[in-house]
Scaffold this motif. Structure first.
Motif: not given
Length: 228
Positions: A142-150, A168-178
């Motif tokens: 599920a997290i891999t899919d989120q990164l692919s979508e980003w 704002k886009k980078i904030e989305g990447l931070v959340k994925i890493v977390e």
């Protein structure tokens, strides 16, 4: 202190903790020994928790530097899943260590002698590990899919010349890493909770030795590349 310097100190301290684990009495023959193993496991787990706490702070400051991971070798970076180790690696390690120890002590086990180590996992423990592995695979995917979508969203915006709010886009990447780091730590804790203190010590030693070994191989590889 930047994260690279923190990591170097943290890595040295991990060696120190693992040294104490290897010197601990196994199997524990007294209540004091049992308590000692539990305390050592708790110290190592706190050490990992501290790593992810500081990494989260660093990711919020500069998540792209977390992906570049200057503190890691090129070999280590090639094995990374979203800026760190893949959570399901823990299960491969458990099964491998269990098989090796089981085969080395098979005669004792066939004679009914309990070793208490990772080669002596109970049916209930195997069931627990298997169920946890299935849950972790689903969450990992599920997290891999989120990164692919980003990545797809960002690529489409850049190709289309769309004006994007990069911060704002980078904030989305931070959340994925977390999320990835939360899964890593949660998986580690869940595996340890399924094991006895002796087994947890053996698992943590094996995990650290894998970490140390890959780092050494990576250093040698990078050194040889630089000399060419």
């Amino acid at each position: 202190m930047d994260f690279q310097r923190f990591y170097e100190t943290w890595y040295d301290q991990l060696h120190h903790h693992i040294h104490h684990l290897t010197k601990a009495p196994r199997p524990p023959s007294t209540d004091d020994h049992h308590h000692q193993l539990t305390q050592l496991v708790n110290k190592v787990m706190f050490h990992f928790s501290e790593y992810y706490r500081v990494k989260s702070i660093a990711a919020n400051q500069d998540v792209l530097s977390i992906f570049s991971a200057r503190w890691s070798t090129t070999l280590e970076r090639s094995l990374h899943w979203i800026a760190g180790w893949r959570p399901t690696t823990a299960f491969h390690l458990i099964y491998t260590e269990s098989s090796i120890l089981f085969e080395s002590r098979i005669l004792d086990i066939l004679h009914g002698l309990r070793t208490g180590d990772l080669g002596d996992l109970s049916p209930a423990q195997f069931t627990g590990v298997s169920e946890l592995q299935c849950e972790t695979v689903q969450q990992e995917n599920a997290i891999t899919d989120q990164l692919s979508e980003w990545q797809q969203d960002e690529a489409s915006a850049l190709i289309g010349g769309t004006c994007v709010d990069l911060d704002k886009k980078i904030e989305g990447l931070v959340k994925i890493v977390e999320k990835a780091d939360e899964l890593r730590l949660r998986t580690l804790k869940a595996v340890v909770e399924l094991l006895t203190p002796q087994q947890a010590v053996e698992f943590l030693i094996a995990a650290a030795q894998l970490h140390f070994g890959i780092h050494r191989w990576g250093l040698n590889h990078d050194r040889e590349r630089a000399e060419k």
